[in-house]
Scaffold this active site. Structure first.
Site, PDB file in Angstrom:
ATOM      1  N   HIS A 111      -7.293  -5.879  -0.473  1.00  0.00           N
ATOM      2  CA  HIS A 111      -6.117  -5.011  -0.386  1.00  0.00           C
ATOM      3  C   HIS A 111      -4.979  -5.624   0.424  1.00  0.00           C
ATOM      4  O   HIS A 111      -3.934  -4.997   0.578  1.00  0.00           O
ATOM      5  CB  HIS A 111      -6.536  -3.669   0.227  1.00  0.00           C
ATOM      6  CG  HIS A 111      -5.509  -2.595   0.127  1.00  0.00           C
ATOM      7  ND1 HIS A 111      -4.986  -2.152  -1.078  1.00  0.00           N
ATOM      8  CD2 HIS A 111      -4.892  -1.847   1.099  1.00  0.00           C
ATOM      9  CE1 HIS A 111      -4.112  -1.190  -0.854  1.00  0.00           C
ATOM     10  NE2 HIS A 111      -4.035  -0.986   0.454  1.00  0.00           N
TER      11      HIS A 111
ATOM     12  N   ASP B  20      -9.850  -4.581  -5.409  1.00  0.00           N
ATOM     13  CA  ASP B  20      -9.136  -3.806  -4.394  1.00  0.00           C
ATOM     14  C   ASP B  20      -9.818  -2.447  -4.268  1.00  0.00           C
ATOM     15  O   ASP B  20      -9.733  -1.607  -5.169  1.00  0.00           O
ATOM     16  CB  ASP B  20      -7.672  -3.643  -4.796  1.00  0.00           C
ATOM     17  CG  ASP B  20      -6.827  -2.994  -3.713  1.00  0.00           C
ATOM     18  OD1 ASP B  20      -7.409  -2.358  -2.810  1.00  0.00           O
ATOM     19  OD2 ASP B  20      -5.593  -3.113  -3.772  1.00  0.00           O
TER      20      ASP B  20
ATOM     21  N   SER C 196       0.828  -1.201   0.000  1.00  0.00           N
ATOM     22  CA  SER C 196       0.000   0.000   0.000  1.00  0.00           C
ATOM     23  C   SER C 196       0.870   1.261   0.000  1.00  0.00           C
ATOM     24  O   SER C 196       1.707   1.431  -0.860  1.00  0.00           O
ATOM     25  CB  SER C 196      -0.962  -0.043   1.200  1.00  0.00           C
ATOM     26  OG  SER C 196      -2.015   0.867   1.054  1.00  0.00           O
TER      27      SER C 196
END
Length: 268
Positions: A247, A219, A96
Site C-alpha cells: 500500500h 494491496d 490512500s
C-alpha cells in the site's frame, strides 16, 4: 499570505518549476513519506509538502474533533493551503485516503486542480455486497478500531507489515510502525474511523478533474476491485496496474511510482 495556515500544516515549498505539485500523505503518515520521490520532481515543479493537523509536525492545537470528523474537514485544509499559495492548475498526488480528500477539494474548487493522481485510493473500504467490494467487512473495521483503542502500540506493530507487504525489506515496516506510533492515539483513532467508514461513491460523479488511478499489486487496503470501480465511475480517469506490492509504493518502489506519474503528466 496567511502564514498561520502554512504553520498549521507544516507546509514546505521548494523546487525550480512554476507549476505546483502537491504531495498529500495518507493515514498514519506525514510528508516525510514522499522523500524518495520528491527529488524526481524538484527540477520541473514547485513542490508542496504538508502534514494534516494531528500528523507529523503540524500544529496539534488546531485539531478540532468536530471539524475533522469528516473527510471534508481535511479537504478544507487542502483548499486553505492552495488558496494561501495562490495555486492554479496544480497537480495533486494523494496517497490512500488523500486521493478522496483531494477529489472532494476539487469538487468544491476545481480551479486549483489540473490533474489528480490517486495512489492506492478507495471510495469505500467497507463491503456493500453484492454491488460493491471494498475489501473489509464492517466487523473487521470495528475490530481494527477497537484494537487501536485497547492497545495502540500492538495495533501498529500488527498492521504495519500487513499493509507494507514487502517482507524482504523489514526496514520499511519498521518505519511505518514508528510513524503510526508517533501519532496522538486519540487523533489517530478518529482519523482511522473517519477514513475506514467513509463513503465517497456518490461524489465520484461530480469529479471533473482528469485523474490517474495507480493500483498496486497485493494491496491489502485497496484491492483491484476498488481500482476498477474508481475507473468505471470517475470521468476522465486512467487506470494503471503497478508491479509494486503493498500500500506504500512511494516508499517501496519510488522509481516505478514516479515513472507512472511522469508518463501520465507528459500526455497533454
Amino acid at each position: 499570505m496567511n502564514t498561520d495556515i502554512l504553520t498549521r500544516n507544516n507546509v514546505k515549498i521548494f523546487g525550480q518549476g512554476k507549476q505546483s505539485i502537491v504531495f498529500a500523505h495518507g493515514f498514519g503518515c506525514d510528508q516525510d513519506m514522499w522523500r524518495y520521490m520528491v527529488p524526481f520532481f524538484e527540477k520541473d515543479y514547485r513542490v508542496v509538502l504538508f502534514d494534516y493537523v494531528g500528523s507529523g509536525s503540524s500544529q496539534i492545537n488546531y485539531y478540532n474533533s468536530d471539524k475533522y470528523n469528516r473527510l471534508e474537514g481535511y479537504a478544507e485544509d487542502v483548499l486553505d493551503i492552495m488558496a494561501t499559495l495562490q495555486m492554479e492548475d496544480a497537480i495533486f498526488v494523494g496517497h490512500s485516503v488523500s486521493g478522496m480528500i483531494g477529489m472532494l477539494a476539487s469538487i468544491r474548487e476545481s480551479k486549483y486542480f489540473e490533474r489528480i493522481i490517486m495512489l492506492g485510493a478507495s471510495p469505500r473500504y467497507v463491503n456493500d455486497l453484492p454491488d460493491y467490494y471494498g475489501g473489509f467487512n464492517r466487523d473487521e473495521i470495528n475490530e481494527l478500531l477497537q484494537m487501536m483503542q485497547m492497545n495502540f502500540i500492538g495495533w501498529a506493530s500488527y498492521l504495519a507489515p500487513i499493509v507494507m507487504q514487502n517482507e524482504d525489506r523489514k526496514e520499511l515496516s519498521t518505519e511505518l510502525e514508528k510513524s503510526f506510533c508517533s501519532r496522538d492515539p486519540h487523533i489517530a483513532r478518529q482519523f482511522a474511523e473517519v477514513t475506514f467508514l467513509s463513503d465517497c461513491r456518490e461524489e465520484l460523479e461530480y469529479s471533473s478533474i482528469p485523474t490517474l488511478i495507480l493500483q498496486c499489486t497485493d494491496d491489502s487496503i485497496s484491492p483491484p476491485e476498488v481500482g476498477d470501480y474508481l475507473h468505471t465511475h470517475l470521468r476522465n480517469s486512467t487506470l494503471r496496474q503497478m508491479q509494486a506490492t503493498g500500500h506504500y509504493p512511494h516508499l517501496s518502489h519510488p522509481e516505478e511510482t514516479t515513472k507512472y506519474i511522469k508518463d501520465y503528466l507528459a500526455i497533454s
